[in-house]
Design a protein around this motif. Structure first.
Motif, PDB file in Angstrom:
ATOM      1  N   GLU A   1       0.813  -1.222   0.000  1.00  0.00           N
ATOM      2  CA  GLU A   1       0.000   0.000   0.000  1.00  0.00           C
ATOM      3  C   GLU A   1       0.845   1.271   0.000  1.00  0.00           C
ATOM      4  N   LEU A   2       2.175   1.127  -0.021  1.00  0.00           N
ATOM      5  CA  LEU A   2       3.035   2.300   0.150  1.00  0.00           C
ATOM      6  C   LEU A   2       2.868   3.320  -0.973  1.00  0.00           C
ATOM      7  N   LEU A   3       2.752   2.864  -2.229  1.00  0.00           N
ATOM      8  CA  LEU A   3       2.593   3.814  -3.336  1.00  0.00           C
ATOM      9  C   LEU A   3       1.262   4.546  -3.232  1.00  0.00           C
ATOM     10  N   ARG A   4       0.210   3.807  -2.861  1.00  0.00           N
ATOM     11  CA  ARG A   4      -1.104   4.443  -2.698  1.00  0.00           C
ATOM     12  C   ARG A   4      -1.058   5.482  -1.574  1.00  0.00           C
ATOM     13  N   ILE A   5      -0.404   5.130  -0.463  1.00  0.00           N
ATOM     14  CA  ILE A   5      -0.281   6.069   0.659  1.00  0.00           C
ATOM     15  C   ILE A   5       0.513   7.300   0.235  1.00  0.00           C
ATOM     16  N   ALA A   6       1.598   7.075  -0.536  1.00  0.00           N
ATOM     17  CA  ALA A   6       2.381   8.215  -1.037  1.00  0.00           C
ATOM     18  C   ALA A   6       1.506   9.103  -1.919  1.00  0.00           C
ATOM     19  N   GLY A   7       0.622   8.485  -2.706  1.00  0.00           N
ATOM     20  CA  GLY A   7      -0.298   9.263  -3.529  1.00  0.00           C
ATOM     21  C   GLY A   7      -1.261  10.085  -2.696  1.00  0.00           C
ATOM     22  N   ILE A   8      -1.791   9.481  -1.623  1.00  0.00           N
ATOM     23  CA  ILE A   8      -2.711  10.213  -0.749  1.00  0.00           C
ATOM     24  C   ILE A   8      -1.984  11.337  -0.019  1.00  0.00           C
ATOM     25  N   ASN A   9      -0.733  11.076   0.379  1.00  0.00           N
ATOM     26  CA  ASN A   9       0.065  12.150   0.984  1.00  0.00           C
ATOM     27  C   ASN A   9       0.222  13.315   0.009  1.00  0.00           C
ATOM     28  N   GLN A  10       0.402  12.989  -1.269  1.00  0.00           N
ATOM     29  CA  GLN A  10       0.506  14.043  -2.271  1.00  0.00           C
ATOM     30  C   GLN A  10      -0.810  14.807  -2.417  1.00  0.00           C
ATOM     31  N   ILE A  11      -1.942  14.092  -2.288  1.00  0.00           N
ATOM     32  CA  ILE A  11      -3.248  14.761  -2.335  1.00  0.00           C
ATOM     33  C   ILE A  11      -3.360  15.771  -1.202  1.00  0.00           C
TER      34      ILE A  11
ATOM     35  N   PHE B   1      -4.229  16.449  -8.703  1.00  0.00           N
ATOM     36  CA  PHE B   1      -4.594  15.511  -9.766  1.00  0.00           C
ATOM     37  C   PHE B   1      -3.600  14.350  -9.825  1.00  0.00           C
ATOM     38  N   GLY B   2      -2.285  14.664  -9.734  1.00  0.00           N
ATOM     39  CA  GLY B   2      -1.273  13.618  -9.766  1.00  0.00           C
ATOM     40  C   GLY B   2      -1.381  12.683  -8.575  1.00  0.00           C
ATOM     41  N   GLY B   3      -1.558  13.243  -7.375  1.00  0.00           N
ATOM     42  CA  GLY B   3      -1.722  12.412  -6.192  1.00  0.00           C
ATOM     43  C   GLY B   3      -2.986  11.575  -6.248  1.00  0.00           C
ATOM     44  N   GLY B   4      -4.056  12.148  -6.826  1.00  0.00           N
ATOM     45  CA  GLY B   4      -5.313  11.410  -6.964  1.00  0.00           C
ATOM     46  C   GLY B   4      -5.159  10.199  -7.859  1.00  0.00           C
ATOM     47  N   LEU B   5      -4.360  10.326  -8.918  1.00  0.00           N
ATOM     48  CA  LEU B   5      -4.122   9.193  -9.812  1.00  0.00           C
ATOM     49  C   LEU B   5      -3.508   8.018  -9.057  1.00  0.00           C
ATOM     50  N   LEU B   6      -2.553   8.321  -8.176  1.00  0.00           N
ATOM     51  CA  LEU B   6      -1.881   7.263  -7.427  1.00  0.00           C
ATOM     52  C   LEU B   6      -2.724   6.771  -6.251  1.00  0.00           C
ATOM     53  N   GLY B   7      -3.499   7.671  -5.629  1.00  0.00           N
ATOM     54  CA  GLY B   7      -4.302   7.296  -4.473  1.00  0.00           C
ATOM     55  C   GLY B   7      -5.494   6.435  -4.834  1.00  0.00           C
ATOM     56  N   ILE B   8      -6.071   6.667  -6.020  1.00  0.00           N
ATOM     57  CA  ILE B   8      -7.254   5.925  -6.438  1.00  0.00           C
ATOM     58  C   ILE B   8      -6.874   4.730  -7.307  1.00  0.00           C
ATOM     59  N   TRP B   9      -5.892   4.942  -8.177  1.00  0.00           N
ATOM     60  CA  TRP B   9      -5.498   3.902  -9.131  1.00  0.00           C
ATOM     61  C   TRP B   9      -4.032   3.580  -8.922  1.00  0.00           C
ATOM     62  N   LYS B  10      -3.750   2.310  -8.585  1.00  0.00           N
ATOM     63  CA  LYS B  10      -2.363   1.897  -8.394  1.00  0.00           C
ATOM     64  C   LYS B  10      -1.785   1.457  -9.738  1.00  0.00           C
ATOM     65  N   PRO B  11      -0.939   2.281 -10.359  1.00  0.00           N
ATOM     66  CA  PRO B  11      -0.435   1.936 -11.698  1.00  0.00           C
ATOM     67  C   PRO B  11       0.535   0.767 -11.657  1.00  0.00           C
ATOM     68  N   ASN B  12       0.533  -0.016 -12.732  1.00  0.00           N
ATOM     69  CA  ASN B  12       1.474  -1.128 -12.870  1.00  0.00           C
ATOM     70  C   ASN B  12       2.762  -0.704 -13.570  1.00  0.00           C
ATOM     71  N   ILE B  13       2.854   0.589 -13.896  1.00  0.00           N
ATOM     72  CA  ILE B  13       4.050   1.099 -14.565  1.00  0.00           C
ATOM     73  C   ILE B  13       5.230   1.078 -13.595  1.00  0.00           C
TER      74      ILE B  13
ATOM     75  N   MET C   1       1.401  18.483 -11.453  1.00  0.00           N
ATOM     76  CA  MET C   1       1.019  17.074 -11.565  1.00  0.00           C
ATOM     77  C   MET C   1       2.259  16.191 -11.687  1.00  0.00           C
ATOM     78  N   ALA C   2       3.209  16.605 -12.531  1.00  0.00           N
ATOM     79  CA  ALA C   2       4.435  15.829 -12.712  1.00  0.00           C
ATOM     80  C   ALA C   2       5.237  15.752 -11.411  1.00  0.00           C
ATOM     81  N   ALA C   3       5.306  16.864 -10.668  1.00  0.00           N
ATOM     82  CA  ALA C   3       6.042  16.879  -9.398  1.00  0.00           C
ATOM     83  C   ALA C   3       5.418  15.925  -8.389  1.00  0.00           C
ATOM     84  N   SER C   4       4.084  15.859  -8.365  1.00  0.00           N
ATOM     85  CA  SER C   4       3.379  14.974  -7.443  1.00  0.00           C
ATOM     86  C   SER C   4       3.671  13.511  -7.749  1.00  0.00           C
ATOM     87  N   LEU C   5       3.579  13.132  -9.027  1.00  0.00           N
ATOM     88  CA  LEU C   5       3.863  11.753  -9.430  1.00  0.00           C
ATOM     89  C   LEU C   5       5.318  11.393  -9.138  1.00  0.00           C
TER      90      LEU C   5
END
Length: 405
Positions: free
Chosen positions: A133-143, A270-282, A322-326
């Motif tokens: 869950e670490l990437l998702r949490i990092a995304g929410i922190n960015q949000i 927006f960038g943090g939301g992408l990671l918080g809601i959707w965990k990318p496989n990239i 957005m790029a900085a958040s990702l």
């Protein structure tokens, strides 16, 4: 951990959000005050240096103690120290002592508190949540940081228009109280094999050396740090010059400065939301490299715009946010995945120091660059250099293999 981590993070995030939004408001109010009072790129650069350099100098030592101390207590004491420094600055302003030297000193002392708080916070996260869950949490922190970046400048601009700078600073103290209160309601476990013994200078040096060797021993991580240092060397002067680009080139004022700060936060949201809601496989390294390229393009393009194209500048700023958040979320997750929890305090502190010290050199050149090269030319040159870092990263095999296991 599986059962309780969401509840703990909810409490932690509420406190951190209120603290971040108040700090964002105060920081932007100080930027507005300095920009309007002095109109000097050098003053803004020196203020940024005062807020960064102490953290960089004591960071490696702080990391050793973060890995030895209770991380919850470390965050509480760090927040308290920052709040006291802000209170001293507020009282001084209230008494009519609006001294630049005082601002630099207090920003420096606040930086000392941050040297303990930020690495302790990042080092505590893997102890509270499952690894997957670490990437998702990092995304929410960015949000959370993004919403603070949106609402904070708006609140700061409103506050500086209605209140004196001394009263505006009190908002930061209120936020710190909320952050400390939230920490009191959660338990943060210590990592296994935590060494709580008092550290002599020899032990501190030895622990620092161990942390350094952990980074050097991982070739991919070493390249990741190296490219990040080069990029931040270029990013910091550009970040300081954003308000002056808005005022001098696009002929803006308080409103336009607020718009740029807020829209950067919208992009981060927006960038943090992408990671918080959707965990990318990239692969996260691909994300990091690509975001370097995008950030550089947005900076360079901003410098190429004519003064009448402020709206397009706003769009580029949102894309850069957005790029900085990702980038930030992916970078933090890579380190948390690659390093053992009992070493994270040292590694994060060493990273912050290795990034900030070269950035300070860049900031020292900001006044010269702005006066002799020109603000728009600075955005173009440094933006292209940042994009070059991202391109070079794709051709570094050790870096591209990092995190794949």
């Amino acid at each position: 951990m599986q059962a309780n981590w969401k509840r703990k993070f909810t409490i932690l995030w509420v406190g951190q959000f209120l603290s971040l939004i108040s700090s964002s408001a105060v920081n932007f109010a100080i930027i507005i005050w300095l920009s309007l009072e002095t109109g000097s790129a050098e003053v803004l650069a020196f203020a940024a240096i005062a807020g960064l350099l102490p953290q960089a100098l004591i960071g490696p030592f702080a990391g050793v103690y973060i890995d030895r101390w209770d991380r919850k207590k470390t965050m509480i004491f760090a927040d308290s120290f920052v709040a006291v420094c802000t209170l001293v600055m507020s009282i001084s302003f209230y008494m009519g002592n609006e001294s630049l030297l005082l601002i630099y000193v207090m920003l420096g002392l606040r930086s000392v508190g941050s040297a303990f708080h930020m690495p302790a916070m990042q080092a505590a996260i893997p102890l509270l949540a499952p690894k997957e869950e670490l990437l998702r949490i990092a995304g929410i922190n960015q949000i959370i940081q993004s919403v603070s970046s949106i609402a904070g400048p708006a609140l700061g601009a409103l506050a500086i228009g209605l209140l004196s700078i001394g009263n505006v600073l009190l908002l930061d103290i209120i936020g710190a109280v909320f952050a400390i209160t939230a920490l009191l309601f959660i338990h943060i476990p210590n990592p296994e094999n935590l060494d709580k013994s008092k550290a002599s200078f020899k032990q501190v040096y030895g622990d620092m050396k161990i942390g350094f060797n952990v980074i050097i021993g991982n070739k991919g991580l070493s390249y990741l740090f190296l490219y990040s240092v080069i990029a931040m060397f270029c990013i910091m002067p550009v970040a300081v010059l954003f308000p002056l680009l808005t005022i001098n080139h696009f002929h803006g004022d308080k409103f336009e400065m607020s718009v740029i700060e807020i829209i950067w936060g919208v992009g981060m949201l927006f960038g943090g939301g992408l990671l918080g809601i959707w965990k990318p496989n990239i692969h996260k390294i691909i994300i990091i490299n690509s975001m370097h390229i995008i950030i550089g393009i947005t900076f360079a393009w901003s410098g190429l715009l004519g003064s009448e194209h402020f709206v397009f500048f706003v769009i580029l700023t949102a894309l850069g946010g957005m790029a900085a958040s990702l980038y930030n979320a992916s970078f933090t997750t890579i380190i948390q995945e690659e390093i053992q929890p009992n070493m994270l305090g040292r590694v994060f502190s060493l990273y912050y120091s290795s990034v900030v010290i070269p950035s300070v050199v860049g900031l020292l050149c900001t006044g010269f660059i702005a006066d002799y090269v020109g603000i728009t030319q600075t955005f173009i040159i440094l933006g292209l250099l940042i994009s070059s870092v991202g391109i070079a990263s794709f051709f570094t095999p050790a870096l591209m293999r990092l995190g794949k296991s």
